[in-house]
Design a protein around this motif. Structure first.
Motif, PDB file in Angstrom:
ATOM      1  N   PRO A   1       0.751  -1.421   0.102  1.00 48.04           N
ATOM      2  CA  PRO A   1       0.068   0.056   0.002  1.00 48.04           C
ATOM      3  C   PRO A   1       0.690   1.407   0.129  1.00 48.04           C
ATOM      4  O   PRO A   1       0.361   2.362  -0.693  1.00 48.04           O
ATOM      5  CB  PRO A   1      -0.862  -0.251   1.155  1.00 48.04           C
ATOM      6  N   ALA A   2       2.094   1.306   0.523  1.00 47.92           N
ATOM      7  CA  ALA A   2       2.976   2.615   0.832  1.00 47.92           C
ATOM      8  C   ALA A   2       3.253   2.701  -0.731  1.00 47.92           C
ATOM      9  O   ALA A   2       3.828   4.169  -1.035  1.00 47.92           O
ATOM     10  CB  ALA A   2       4.079   2.067   1.688  1.00 47.92           C
ATOM     11  N   GLU A   3       3.223   2.072  -1.854  1.00 45.82           N
ATOM     12  CA  GLU A   3       4.022   2.182  -3.245  1.00 45.82           C
ATOM     13  C   GLU A   3       2.581   2.741  -3.984  1.00 45.82           C
ATOM     14  O   GLU A   3       3.084   3.212  -5.270  1.00 45.82           O
ATOM     15  CB  GLU A   3       4.081   0.826  -3.792  1.00 45.82           C
ATOM     16  N   LEU A   4       1.477   2.738  -3.427  1.00 48.37           N
ATOM     17  CA  LEU A   4       0.400   3.207  -4.187  1.00 48.37           C
ATOM     18  C   LEU A   4      -0.101   4.577  -3.821  1.00 48.37           C
ATOM     19  O   LEU A   4      -0.252   4.784  -2.744  1.00 48.37           O
ATOM     20  CB  LEU A   4      -0.760   2.046  -4.171  1.00 48.37           C
ATOM     21  N   GLU A   5      -0.561   5.310  -4.708  1.00 47.68           N
ATOM     22  CA  GLU A   5      -1.162   6.539  -4.541  1.00 47.68           C
ATOM     23  C   GLU A   5      -2.404   6.429  -5.394  1.00 47.68           C
ATOM     24  O   GLU A   5      -2.731   6.515  -6.442  1.00 47.68           O
ATOM     25  CB  GLU A   5      -0.317   7.761  -5.175  1.00 47.68           C
ATOM     26  N   TRP A   6      -3.427   6.853  -4.413  1.00 40.63           N
ATOM     27  CA  TRP A   6      -4.829   6.773  -4.938  1.00 40.63           C
ATOM     28  C   TRP A   6      -5.539   8.089  -5.158  1.00 40.63           C
ATOM     29  O   TRP A   6      -5.373   8.947  -4.275  1.00 40.63           O
ATOM     30  CB  TRP A   6      -5.700   5.922  -3.954  1.00 40.63           C
ATOM     31  N   ARG A   7      -6.122   8.536  -6.175  1.00 38.77           N
ATOM     32  CA  ARG A   7      -7.068   9.808  -6.480  1.00 38.77           C
ATOM     33  C   ARG A   7      -8.189   9.329  -6.932  1.00 38.77           C
ATOM     34  O   ARG A   7      -8.414   8.396  -7.545  1.00 38.77           O
ATOM     35  CB  ARG A   7      -6.032  10.608  -7.194  1.00 38.77           C
ATOM     36  N   THR A   8      -9.148  10.024  -6.508  1.00 41.66           N
ATOM     37  CA  THR A   8     -10.472  10.081  -7.138  1.00 41.66           C
ATOM     38  C   THR A   8     -10.992  11.316  -7.915  1.00 41.66           C
ATOM     39  O   THR A   8     -10.436  12.172  -7.415  1.00 41.66           O
ATOM     40  CB  THR A   8     -11.753   9.653  -6.071  1.00 41.66           C
ATOM     41  N   THR A   9     -11.752  11.020  -8.964  1.00 45.06           N
ATOM     42  CA  THR A   9     -12.023  12.270  -9.761  1.00 45.06           C
ATOM     43  C   THR A   9     -13.466  11.985 -10.272  1.00 45.06           C
ATOM     44  O   THR A   9     -13.957  10.933 -10.305  1.00 45.06           O
ATOM     45  CB  THR A   9     -11.071  12.406 -10.756  1.00 45.06           C
ATOM     46  N   ARG A  10     -13.822  12.960 -10.972  1.00 38.89           N
ATOM     47  CA  ARG A  10     -15.376  12.796 -11.768  1.00 38.89           C
ATOM     48  C   ARG A  10     -14.993  12.294 -12.902  1.00 38.89           C
ATOM     49  O   ARG A  10     -14.036  12.439 -13.546  1.00 38.89           O
ATOM     50  CB  ARG A  10     -16.215  14.103 -11.754  1.00 38.89           C
ATOM     51  N   GLY A  11     -15.898  11.185 -13.232  1.00 38.39           N
ATOM     52  CA  GLY A  11     -15.615  10.495 -14.782  1.00 38.39           C
ATOM     53  C   GLY A  11     -16.073  11.366 -15.927  1.00 38.39           C
ATOM     54  O   GLY A  11     -16.582  12.556 -15.621  1.00 38.39           O
ATOM     55  N   SER A  12     -15.578  11.167 -16.896  1.00 42.44           N
ATOM     56  CA  SER A  12     -16.092  11.987 -18.043  1.00 42.44           C
ATOM     57  C   SER A  12     -16.966  11.240 -18.908  1.00 42.44           C
ATOM     58  O   SER A  12     -17.080   9.933 -18.758  1.00 42.44           O
ATOM     59  CB  SER A  12     -14.756  12.364 -18.843  1.00 42.44           C
ATOM     60  N   GLY A  13     -17.591  11.781 -19.628  1.00 42.40           N
ATOM     61  CA  GLY A  13     -18.506  11.240 -20.690  1.00 42.40           C
ATOM     62  C   GLY A  13     -19.905  11.097 -20.315  1.00 42.40           C
ATOM     63  O   GLY A  13     -20.233  11.970 -19.244  1.00 42.40           O
ATOM     64  N   PRO A  14     -21.070  10.654 -20.962  1.00 50.69           N
ATOM     65  CA  PRO A  14     -22.441  10.703 -20.980  1.00 50.69           C
ATOM     66  C   PRO A  14     -22.561  10.185 -19.400  1.00 50.69           C
ATOM     67  O   PRO A  14     -21.845   9.586 -18.733  1.00 50.69           O
ATOM     68  CB  PRO A  14     -22.865   9.885 -21.849  1.00 50.69           C
TER      69      PRO A  14
END
Length: 178
Positions: free
Chosen positions: A56-69
């Motif tokens: 888990p220390a090697e991973l960087e998670w980000r969330t964002t709004r999806g694109s498209g319809p």
């Protein structure tokens, strides 16, 4: 391709990489002419299979709004996931599902697959470079050993040792392994 395994396999074949010249008189030859063949040999260690475990220390998670319809749901929820593997800088974006949890799982699977593919390509490139270094050009000057069937003799050109062909075929390579 030949595969050898056992506790002494690496020791037994450590002097084999390079060019080998084989001189023989075929049984169909009527005038006792010698035919010469050249074989290039590379000895490589077989890599062990490893399982990919991402810490888990090697991973960087980000969330964002999806694109498209998708209308209001797509515009208000952050269901898309961007996953970055810090040591390699490899980034994966997943927005195929409406659920952030499913996108996280999908992104992790895609990242693991890409890392394994990259490692396999790097290992193949290293093995190819090692093989090319061991084999050389395959020309006469690169030869390691000459096997003369007519004389029943094997000569190792690095050490100058000579051996009977029968002993060589039986695997009794004593002087050649020193």
């Amino acid at each position: 391709m030949f595969r050898a395994e056992g506790p002494h396999a690496a020791h037994l074949f450590r002097h084999e990489p390079g060019g080998h010249r084989w001189q023989r008189v075929p049984p169909t030859e009527k005038k006792d002419r010698i035919q010469t063949s050249t074989v290039t040999v590379a000895v490589m260690r077989e890599p062990s299979e490893t399982e990919w475990v991402l810490r888990p220390a090697e991973l960087e998670w980000r969330t964002t709004r999806g694109s498209g319809p998708g209308g209001q749901h797509r515009n208000k929820t952050e269901s898309a996931v961007v996953l970055t593997h810090k040591p390699t800088g490899l980034t994966v974006r997943s927005e195929a599902e409406r659920s952030q949890h499913r996108n996280r799982e999908l992104a992790l699977k895609v990242l693991r697959a890409r890392l394994m593919e990259s490692a396999q390509e790097n290992a193949a490139a290293r093995a190819n470079a090692e093989r090319r270094q061991q084999v050389g050009s395959g020309m006469r000057g690169d030869k390691v050993r000459t096997v003369r069937e007519r004389d029943g003799q094997v000569t190792d050109h690095r050490t100058g040792h000579r051996l009977r062909l029968a002993d060589y075929r039986r695997g009794d390579w004593g002087p050649l392994l020193d």
